[in-house]
Design an enzyme around this catalytic site. Sequence first.
Site, PDB file in Angstrom:
ATOM      1  N   GLU A  27       0.797  -1.233   0.000  1.00 40.94           N
ATOM      2  CA  GLU A  27       0.000   0.000   0.000  1.00 40.94           C
ATOM      3  C   GLU A  27       0.828   1.281   0.000  1.00 40.94           C
ATOM      4  O   GLU A  27       0.635   2.159   0.837  1.00 40.94           O
ATOM      5  CB  GLU A  27      -0.967  -0.011   1.192  1.00 40.94           C
ATOM      6  CG  GLU A  27      -1.909  -1.195   1.157  1.00 40.94           C
ATOM      7  CD  GLU A  27      -2.864  -1.271   2.338  1.00 40.94           C
ATOM      8  OE1 GLU A  27      -2.938  -0.316   3.125  1.00 40.94           O
ATOM      9  OE2 GLU A  27      -3.546  -2.308   2.473  1.00 40.94           O
ATOM     10  N   ASN A  31       2.118  -5.130  -3.181  1.00 42.56           N
ATOM     11  CA  ASN A  31       0.721  -5.456  -2.884  1.00 42.56           C
ATOM     12  C   ASN A  31      -0.087  -4.176  -2.608  1.00 42.56           C
ATOM     13  O   ASN A  31       0.378  -3.304  -1.867  1.00 42.56           O
ATOM     14  CB  ASN A  31       0.710  -6.348  -1.628  1.00 42.56           C
ATOM     15  CG  ASN A  31      -0.631  -6.989  -1.343  1.00 42.56           C
ATOM     16  OD1 ASN A  31      -1.239  -7.585  -2.224  1.00 42.56           O
ATOM     17  ND2 ASN A  31      -1.095  -6.875  -0.094  1.00 42.56           N
ATOM     18  N   HIS A  67     -10.387  -6.139  -2.124  1.00 39.42           N
ATOM     19  CA  HIS A  67     -11.459  -5.937  -1.136  1.00 39.42           C
ATOM     20  C   HIS A  67     -12.592  -5.276  -1.911  1.00 39.42           C
ATOM     21  O   HIS A  67     -12.518  -4.087  -2.226  1.00 39.42           O
ATOM     22  CB  HIS A  67     -10.980  -5.032   0.003  1.00 39.42           C
ATOM     23  CG  HIS A  67      -9.897  -5.654   0.834  1.00 39.42           C
ATOM     24  ND1 HIS A  67     -10.114  -6.763   1.614  1.00 39.42           N
ATOM     25  CD2 HIS A  67      -8.600  -5.326   0.993  1.00 39.42           C
ATOM     26  CE1 HIS A  67      -8.993  -7.101   2.229  1.00 39.42           C
ATOM     27  NE2 HIS A  67      -8.057  -6.246   1.867  1.00 39.42           N
ATOM     28  N   GLU A  89      -6.113 -10.638  -1.081  1.00 41.18           N
ATOM     29  CA  GLU A  89      -6.910 -10.390   0.138  1.00 41.18           C
ATOM     30  C   GLU A  89      -8.395 -10.376  -0.197  1.00 41.18           C
ATOM     31  O   GLU A  89      -9.168  -9.570   0.343  1.00 41.18           O
ATOM     32  CB  GLU A  89      -6.504  -9.054   0.792  1.00 41.18           C
ATOM     33  CG  GLU A  89      -5.023  -8.979   1.135  1.00 41.18           C
ATOM     34  CD  GLU A  89      -4.625  -7.708   1.882  1.00 41.18           C
ATOM     35  OE1 GLU A  89      -5.498  -6.983   2.393  1.00 41.18           O
ATOM     36  OE2 GLU A  89      -3.409  -7.449   1.956  1.00 41.18           O
ATOM     37  N   ASP A 143     -12.136 -10.344  -0.533  1.00 39.26           N
ATOM     38  CA  ASP A 143     -13.408 -10.436   0.181  1.00 39.26           C
ATOM     39  C   ASP A 143     -14.392  -9.535  -0.552  1.00 39.26           C
ATOM     40  O   ASP A 143     -13.993  -8.591  -1.237  1.00 39.26           O
ATOM     41  CB  ASP A 143     -13.312 -10.139   1.690  1.00 39.26           C
ATOM     42  CG  ASP A 143     -12.582  -8.864   2.048  1.00 39.26           C
ATOM     43  OD1 ASP A 143     -12.467  -7.964   1.193  1.00 39.26           O
ATOM     44  OD2 ASP A 143     -12.129  -8.753   3.202  1.00 39.26           O
TER      45      ASP A 143
HETATM   46  O1  G2I Z   1      -7.492  -3.596   6.483  1.00 40.67           O
HETATM   47  C1  G2I Z   1      -7.649  -4.820   5.798  1.00 40.67           C
HETATM   48  C2  G2I Z   1      -6.353  -5.265   5.184  1.00 40.67           C
HETATM   49  C3  G2I Z   1      -5.934  -4.271   4.106  1.00 40.67           C
HETATM   50  N1  G2I Z   1      -4.710  -4.701   3.449  1.00 40.67           N
HETATM   51  C4  G2I Z   1      -3.595  -4.990   4.320  1.00 40.67           C
HETATM   52  C5  G2I Z   1      -3.992  -5.947   5.439  1.00 40.67           C
HETATM   53  O2  G2I Z   1      -2.918  -6.128   6.319  1.00 40.67           O
HETATM   54  C6  G2I Z   1      -5.203  -5.429   6.191  1.00 40.67           C
HETATM   55  O3  G2I Z   1      -5.502  -6.369   7.236  1.00 40.67           O
HETATM   56  C7  G2I Z   1      -6.054  -5.838   8.399  1.00 40.67           C
HETATM   57  C8  G2I Z   1      -6.347  -6.974   9.374  1.00 40.67           C
HETATM   58  O4  G2I Z   1      -7.320  -7.807   8.794  1.00 40.67           O
HETATM   59  C9  G2I Z   1      -6.882  -6.391  10.686  1.00 40.67           C
HETATM   60  O5  G2I Z   1      -6.980  -7.442  11.653  1.00 40.67           O
HETATM   61  O6  G2I Z   1      -5.135  -4.933   8.968  1.00 40.67           O
HETATM   62  C10 G2I Z   1      -5.690  -4.292  10.111  1.00 40.67           C
HETATM   63  C11 G2I Z   1      -4.712  -3.232  10.598  1.00 40.67           C
HETATM   64  O7  G2I Z   1      -4.698  -2.132   9.789  1.00 40.67           O
HETATM   65  C12 G2I Z   1      -5.952  -5.322  11.211  1.00 40.67           C
HETATM   66  O8  G2I Z   1      -6.580  -4.701  12.302  1.00 40.67           O
HETATM   67  C13 G2I Z   1      -5.884  -4.688  13.494  1.00 40.67           C
HETATM   68  C14 G2I Z   1      -6.505  -3.664  14.419  1.00 40.67           C
HETATM   69  O9  G2I Z   1      -6.420  -2.373  13.806  1.00 40.67           O
HETATM   70  C15 G2I Z   1      -5.779  -3.662  15.717  1.00 40.67           C
HETATM   71  O10 G2I Z   1      -6.429  -2.782  16.604  1.00 40.67           O
HETATM   72  C16 G2I Z   1      -5.714  -5.057  16.291  1.00 40.67           C
HETATM   73  O11 G2I Z   1      -4.906  -5.067  17.434  1.00 40.67           O
HETATM   74  O12 G2I Z   1      -5.911  -5.965  14.082  1.00 40.67           O
HETATM   75  C17 G2I Z   1      -5.138  -6.024  15.261  1.00 40.67           C
HETATM   76  C18 G2I Z   1      -5.078  -7.467  15.750  1.00 40.67           C
HETATM   77  O13 G2I Z   1      -6.368  -7.985  15.928  1.00 40.67           O
END
Ligand code: G2I
Length: 459
Positions: free
Chosen positions: A160, A202, A238, A265, A267
Amino acid sequence: MKHRRVLRAAVTVAVTGALAAGMTMALTTSANAGTTLRASAAEKGRYFGAAVATGKLSTGAYTTILNREFNSVVAENEMKWDATEPQQGRFSYTGGDRLVSHAQANGMSVRGHALLWYQQEPGWAQNMSGSALRSAMINHVTQVATHFRGKIYAWDVVNEAFADGGSGGRRDSNLQRTGNDWIEAAFRAARVADPGAKLCYNDYNTDGINAKSTGIYNMVRDFKSRGVPIDCVGFQSHLGTSLASDYQANLQRFADLGVDVQITELDVMTGGNQANIYGAVTRACMNVSRCTGITTWGVRDCDSWRGSDNALLFDCNGNKKAAYTAVLNALNAGPAIPTDPPTDPPTDPPTDPPTDPPTDPPTVGCAASVSLNSWTGGFVASVKVTAGSAGTSGWNVGFTLPSGASVTNTWSATASGSTGTVRFANVNYNGRLGAGQVTEFGFQGTGSASGVTPTCTAS
Ligand code: G2I
């Protein structure tokens, strides 16, 4: 919540004219059609993966589906910078290692996500800038890719880095402010650390030919023309309630640059079109011979970061949704990745009489060459050691660094000294080389190493 912002950005790409002709195509299943996503993808030379929160591996209902349906995994969060280097120079691989073990025990490949991303930077890195940050980020890439060396199918080296909207340019971040060459510096460092992994860029909102995907396309074309090591581009996908009509064409134009493409990714927002969009994305990948696999960002709807969107292939009870069937049918109907053409049969043996054996005595010794990846205030040196015709049982490479330069980190060799004359000796697994055999090591430093030349001695 940072990830909400990303979601909004990702799903507001309202691209219309979506599901063109391909959608109405009758789906047939071939005689040996697979009955799981992993089997069907594998029959076509591809993988089908899921993002995994490793904490869920101890939930039986979750792991049953994961192991049955998927042959690739990616850590949803556990291989990110904040997870792997929570304090500078102190690395933590517990979650990532656990996922790799699970994958190895269940015949799954692993995508690595993500070495550098402007989000989920640890606090210490958020507070850094300039050459100190540049060194820290390259060190992060080197250390993490070295730790997982040989275990990762493809790394999202940079995630990103391009801006949304019409500019087609880079996103502002502290990483970007270290200099526009930060992405190529990261790719070069990753290649040295894990030469066997495919190295990907990515991003999201790249689901058709638009300003952002074109900005990335131009970067990839530039990297390929200058020999910057990039092997693949990840399209997060997404998706909202429609799909760009040129989704497949966009994948194909990247493939035509000589890189693999992957859906990384996936969905899709729930609603009438969900199954159709899933099917269309899968067909697009199948129709592009360099599209090597698809990953959904989670397993069941309730595992998804998209909350109430019900965006995945399994409902919260683990039941297969219509979207699942659409994907499975598209995998089974699609073409396989063409295998390499058969090589020519061996030609007749040469009829010339055997020539005399060479009379030159074996050359005792070795040669070394260096390639530098430099930026203001720092560098990564990749060194190639080639054994002479007598082979080596050990080697030692010396450099005289310019004043102000200092070695901070070395891999695949042991350094003595860090400034002035610095020597690098083989480690136990790469000292013994056959005649003409090549091995590589590397080091990182601060200051400038431009103009250095190595000297190699063998034992
Ligand atoms: O935002 C969706 C995805 C977009 N592309 C890059 C990916 O890396 C991203 O994944 C998401 C995860 O699915 C989330 O799980 O990235 C987020 C972070 O920007 C993740 O969220 C984080 C929360 O923001 C935190 O508060 C939390 O501690 O997940 C963490 C673990 O559960």
